[in-house]
Design a protein around this motif. Sequence first.
Motif, mmCIF file in Angstrom:
data_model
loop_
_atom_site.group_PDB
_atom_site.id
_atom_site.type_symbol
_atom_site.label_atom_id
_atom_site.label_comp_id
_atom_site.label_asym_id
_atom_site.label_seq_id
_atom_site.Cartn_x
_atom_site.Cartn_y
_atom_site.Cartn_z
ATOM 1 N N ALA A 34 0.571 -1.060 0.058
ATOM 2 C CA ALA A 34 -0.038 -0.247 -0.307
ATOM 3 C C ALA A 34 1.295 1.329 0.078
ATOM 4 N N ALA A 35 1.704 1.100 1.363
ATOM 5 C CA ALA A 35 2.986 2.387 0.844
ATOM 6 C C ALA A 35 3.535 2.612 -0.245
ATOM 7 N N LYS A 149 1.663 10.491 11.162
ATOM 8 C CA LYS A 149 0.665 9.798 11.600
ATOM 9 C C LYS A 149 -0.837 9.681 10.680
ATOM 10 N N TYR A 150 -0.884 10.888 9.411
ATOM 11 C CA TYR A 150 -1.682 11.055 8.814
ATOM 12 C C TYR A 150 -1.610 9.778 7.501
ATOM 13 N N TRP A 151 -0.066 10.287 7.893
ATOM 14 C CA TRP A 151 0.371 8.905 6.324
ATOM 15 C C TRP A 151 0.014 7.344 6.813
ATOM 16 N N THR A 156 -2.935 2.137 6.045
ATOM 17 C CA THR A 156 -3.327 1.574 6.023
ATOM 18 C C THR A 156 -4.851 1.324 6.237
ATOM 19 N N THR A 157 -5.053 2.242 5.580
ATOM 20 C CA THR A 157 -6.755 2.212 5.229
ATOM 21 C C THR A 157 -6.525 1.429 3.342
ATOM 22 N N LYS A 167 -6.907 -2.913 10.352
ATOM 23 C CA LYS A 167 -7.788 -1.973 11.207
ATOM 24 C C LYS A 167 -6.260 -0.422 11.118
ATOM 25 N N PRO A 168 -7.501 0.788 9.846
ATOM 26 C CA PRO A 168 -6.688 1.577 9.878
ATOM 27 C C PRO A 168 -6.566 2.372 11.054
ATOM 28 N N ASN A 169 -5.809 3.135 11.066
ATOM 29 C CA ASN A 169 -4.500 3.556 12.552
ATOM 30 C C ASN A 169 -4.397 4.177 12.001
ATOM 31 N N LYS A 170 -3.564 5.311 12.647
ATOM 32 C CA LYS A 170 -3.026 7.141 12.827
ATOM 33 C C LYS A 170 -1.598 6.211 13.823
#
Length: 195
Positions: A34-35, A149-151, A156-157, A167-170
């Motif tokens: 994803a990254a 953290k936003y990245w 993760t989303t 689980k999408p997270n910061k």
Amino acid sequence: VPDCRFMDVAHGEGSPIERSKYYDRKEADAIVTAAYSLGLQPYCFVLLGLDGGLRVSEMAALRWENVDFGAKQIAVTEAAITIKGDEIIKLPKMNKKGVVNMSQRLTDALTKLYQVGSKKGRILQRTQLDAKATRGIWKPGAVSPGLLKYWTQVITTKAAESDPRIKPNKNPHKFRHTAATRIAAESGSVLAVKE
């Protein structure tokens, strides 16, 4: 990231508390993919956490002069924190400077980023990915821990689309826990993680 297990003595193997501390191999692979799809900067960010085990504040402060491509090492000498909107550069946590060995894929990614980007200053720079986080106002410059953290949320989303266990997270610190888990599993020693 090889398959590895994390043993939390206080909670026991397989407990939800223990499992939430790190990503397994398939989850880590989904996050890396994803990254990578989001660009070279997010890809390097994830590898600095998953392979290098750096803290988010250390990643935000990391400079090109801290990278020794020949030795495949990163000198961790600074950390960036934000207090009331002002960035402060300080020593890493516990005032401990250190050296981190780079994986081959981290070395390759940083080499590519070095070749296409600025060859001085901080490694991780703002990207168009940040437009939403900055209310549509994008400007060049180094990233902050808050932006990383936003990245993490964006990455993760996107990773959750291919692996619903993510689980999408910061929380980029989970990348560090994954690195520590891998090192302990590969070496068979918790002391290797400390080093």
